[in-house]
Design an enzyme around this catalytic site. Structure first.
Site, PDB file in Angstrom:
ATOM      1  CD  GLN A  97      66.201  -0.891 -17.451  1.00  0.00           C
ATOM      2  OE1 GLN A  97      65.221  -0.734 -18.352  1.00  0.00           O
ATOM      3  NE2 GLN A  97      67.304  -1.142 -17.725  1.00  0.00           N
ATOM      4  N   PRO A 115      65.539  -6.400 -20.002  1.00  0.00           N
ATOM      5  CG  PRO A 115      66.238  -4.473 -18.896  1.00  0.00           C
ATOM      6  CD  PRO A 115      66.807  -5.823 -18.952  1.00  0.00           C
ATOM      7  CB  CYS A 135      67.830   3.763 -23.148  1.00  0.00           C
ATOM      8  SG  CYS A 135      66.447   3.764 -24.298  1.00  0.00           S
ATOM      9  NE  ARG A 165      69.580  -7.549 -30.139  1.00  0.00           N
ATOM     10  CZ  ARG A 165      70.695  -7.491 -30.973  1.00  0.00           C
ATOM     11  NH1 ARG A 165      70.446  -6.729 -32.250  1.00  0.00           N
ATOM     12  NH2 ARG A 165      71.825  -7.619 -30.549  1.00  0.00           N
ATOM     13  CG  ASN A 199      72.873  -7.303 -22.648  1.00  0.00           C
ATOM     14  OD1 ASN A 199      72.707  -6.070 -23.033  1.00  0.00           O
ATOM     15  ND2 ASN A 199      72.310  -8.316 -23.002  1.00  0.00           N
ATOM     16  N   GLY A 200      75.205  -8.769 -24.558  1.00  0.00           N
ATOM     17  CA  GLY A 200      75.231  -8.335 -26.086  1.00  0.00           C
ATOM     18  C   GLY A 200      75.398  -9.575 -26.870  1.00  0.00           C
ATOM     19  CG  ASP A 201      76.065  -9.413 -30.229  1.00  0.00           C
ATOM     20  OD1 ASP A 201      74.933  -8.791 -30.573  1.00  0.00           O
ATOM     21  OD2 ASP A 201      77.056  -8.889 -30.887  1.00  0.00           O
ATOM     22  CB  ALA A 218      60.940  -0.745 -24.282  1.00  0.00           C
TER      23      ALA A 218
HETATM   24  C1  LIG Z   1      63.197  -3.792 -28.785  1.00  0.00           C
HETATM   25  C2  LIG Z   1      64.055  -3.555 -27.490  1.00  0.00           C
HETATM   26  C3  LIG Z   1      63.887  -2.888 -26.793  1.00  0.00           C
HETATM   27  C4  LIG Z   1      64.798  -2.832 -25.311  1.00  0.00           C
HETATM   28  N1  LIG Z   1      64.299  -2.132 -24.189  1.00  0.00           N
HETATM   29  C5  LIG Z   1      65.264  -2.050 -23.397  1.00  0.00           C
HETATM   30  C6  LIG Z   1      64.951  -1.459 -22.043  1.00  0.00           C
HETATM   31  O1  LIG Z   1      63.731  -1.364 -21.809  1.00  0.00           O
HETATM   32  N2  LIG Z   1      65.761  -1.291 -20.922  1.00  0.00           N
HETATM   33  C7  LIG Z   1      67.221  -1.654 -21.198  1.00  0.00           C
HETATM   34  O2  LIG Z   1      67.774  -1.531 -20.213  1.00  0.00           O
HETATM   35  N3  LIG Z   1      67.555  -2.133 -22.372  1.00  0.00           N
HETATM   36  C8  LIG Z   1      66.596  -2.363 -23.544  1.00  0.00           C
HETATM   37  N4  LIG Z   1      67.040  -2.918 -24.830  1.00  0.00           N
HETATM   38  C9  LIG Z   1      68.320  -3.459 -24.826  1.00  0.00           C
HETATM   39  C10 LIG Z   1      68.618  -4.930 -24.351  1.00  0.00           C
HETATM   40  O3  LIG Z   1      68.177  -5.120 -22.986  1.00  0.00           O
HETATM   41  C11 LIG Z   1      69.967  -5.203 -24.420  1.00  0.00           C
HETATM   42  O4  LIG Z   1      70.668  -4.782 -23.680  1.00  0.00           O
HETATM   43  C12 LIG Z   1      70.290  -5.350 -26.109  1.00  0.00           C
HETATM   44  O5  LIG Z   1      69.221  -5.717 -26.714  1.00  0.00           O
HETATM   45  C13 LIG Z   1      71.707  -5.964 -26.432  1.00  0.00           C
HETATM   46  O6  LIG Z   1      71.526  -7.489 -25.887  1.00  0.00           O
HETATM   47  P1  LIG Z   1      71.164  -8.819 -26.887  1.00  0.00           P
HETATM   48  O7  LIG Z   1      72.177  -8.803 -28.054  1.00  0.00           O
HETATM   49  O8  LIG Z   1      71.057  -9.954 -26.146  1.00  0.00           O
HETATM   50  O9  LIG Z   1      69.992  -8.234 -27.859  1.00  0.00           O
HETATM   51  C14 LIG Z   1      65.934  -3.074 -25.723  1.00  0.00           C
HETATM   52  C15 LIG Z   1      66.307  -3.800 -26.912  1.00  0.00           C
HETATM   53  C16 LIG Z   1      65.606  -3.788 -27.831  1.00  0.00           C
HETATM   54  C17 LIG Z   1      65.947  -4.636 -29.104  1.00  0.00           C
END
Ligand SMILES: Cc1cc2nc3c(=O)[nH]c(=O)nc-3n(C[C@H](O)[C@H](O)[C@H](O)COP(=O)(O)O)c2cc1C
Length: 319
Positions: free
Chosen positions: A67, A13, A97, A221, A196-198, A15
């Protein structure tokens, strides 16, 4: 959603990003499941008009989770019941969050500082969800790592699976995600764990599976401007290699995202939001800096698609 069947690759998810259009495109590229942007349980309670848009998804996005975020058990339970009327394949609670506006209300990652309240919220949500799986997405902790204790609490409270973004709230999005924590939490749980992460490349996704033993992975991302990452991960897993999209294919994806957005959003909103996604898709391509400016200067769909057509023509001439 069957979380027990291992090896799934989810779209996280996000936002302001994972709207109907982006979810649909990610599913078309092979994401095994997608999720709405976070929706306020209080917003549902007070019948906020915008929340209905956030809760709506279409056939092409299924399996799709909804969510929710909130910290009052009764209000969250009500939100779960309401969300079920949209027939999601699962419901996820956001307890990760880090945004100050959310944390100061005691929501999101603030719940990681108050395990008894988090547990009450999860128990109320699980009871309201009935047969629909209820999952929880959280971080390592607020300041220090409490992820093991928190994950076990979620499991005891009836969560069907949990998702760990391996950063603390204090880290926000900086530093590196601590994948070793994902591996540690995995050994503690009997319910499935989503790591999750990176994950920014297909190799990262396979490395997370391998080094942590997690059941599923979730990409956030790494999918921005690159929804192809889902098909690439599958291709890498199955064949040991993957195709990079050509510039023409990247432009085609940008166009598809924009066109789909115009199907589901009012023109003015779609025009504003599509620009951001289109620019992500063309990042690093020849002449992208020049086109980025004209894309941002476009005032409506007609102008945006005219710029894309011009870029497509230029790209095809060079292929
Ligand atoms: C712009 C943006 C919006 C996000 N919105 C949400 C959200 O609505 N709900 C949520 O659980 N995490 C949200 N996240 C976190 C991501 O879901 C994820 O946990 C986090 O970016 C780490 O994963 P990644 O390293 O693959 O980016 C958001 C992250 C970003 C950068």
């Amino acid at each position: 959603m069957n979380f027990a069947e291992r090896g799934k690759v989810f779209l996280a998810p996000l936002a302001g990003v994972t709207d109907r259009a982006f979810r649909e495109i990610c599913r078309s590229f092979g994401a095994d499941g997608v999720c709405t942007e976070m929706v306020s349980a209080k917003g549902i309670w007070y019948k906020d008009k915008k929340t209905a848009d956030l809760l709506t998804f279409g056939e092409k996005e299924i399996p799709c989770g909804i969510q929710l975020f909130g910290s009052e058990p009764e209000i969250v339970a009500h939100a779960v019941t309401h969300a079920l009327s949209y027939h999601p394949q699962w419901i996820d609670l956001n307890m990760g969050c880090p945004v100050p506006k959310i944390v100061k209300n005691g929501d999101g990652s603030a719940l990681m500082k108050n395990l008894p309240l988090a547990e009450q919220v999860i128990r109320a949500a699980v009871a309201a969800a009935g047969d629909t799986p209820l999952t929880v997405k959280f971080r390592l902790g607020f300041e220090s790592d409490v992820s093991g204790e928190f994950a076990l609490m979620c499991q005891d409270a009836g969560a069907a699976a949990v998702c760990l973004h391996a950063r603390t709230r204090s880290q926000m999005y900086s530093g590196k995600a601590d994948w070793s924590a994902i591996g540690r939490v995995k050994t503690m749980l009997s319910i499935p764990l989503i790591g999750n992460g990176d994950i920014f490349t297909p190799e990262d996704a396979l490395a997370m599976f391998e080094t942590t033993g997690c059941d599923h992975v979730m990409v956030a991302r790494g999918a921005l401007g690159n929804p192809q990452i889902f098909s690439q991960i599958k291709q890498l897993r199955e064949t040991g290699r993957y195709d990079l999209p050509t510039p023409a294919e990247r432009l085609q994806t940008a166009r598809r995202i924009a066109e789909t957005m115009f199907l589901y959003k009012p023109e003015v909103l779609a025009a504003a939001e599509a620009k951001k996604q289109v620019v992500w898709c063309i990042k690093g391509m020849r002449h992208s800096a020049k086109y980025k400016n004209t894309i941002f200067a476009s005032r409506n769909g007609e102008e945006l698609f005219a710029v894309l057509a011009e870029y497509e023509k230029e790209v095809l001439a060079h292929e």
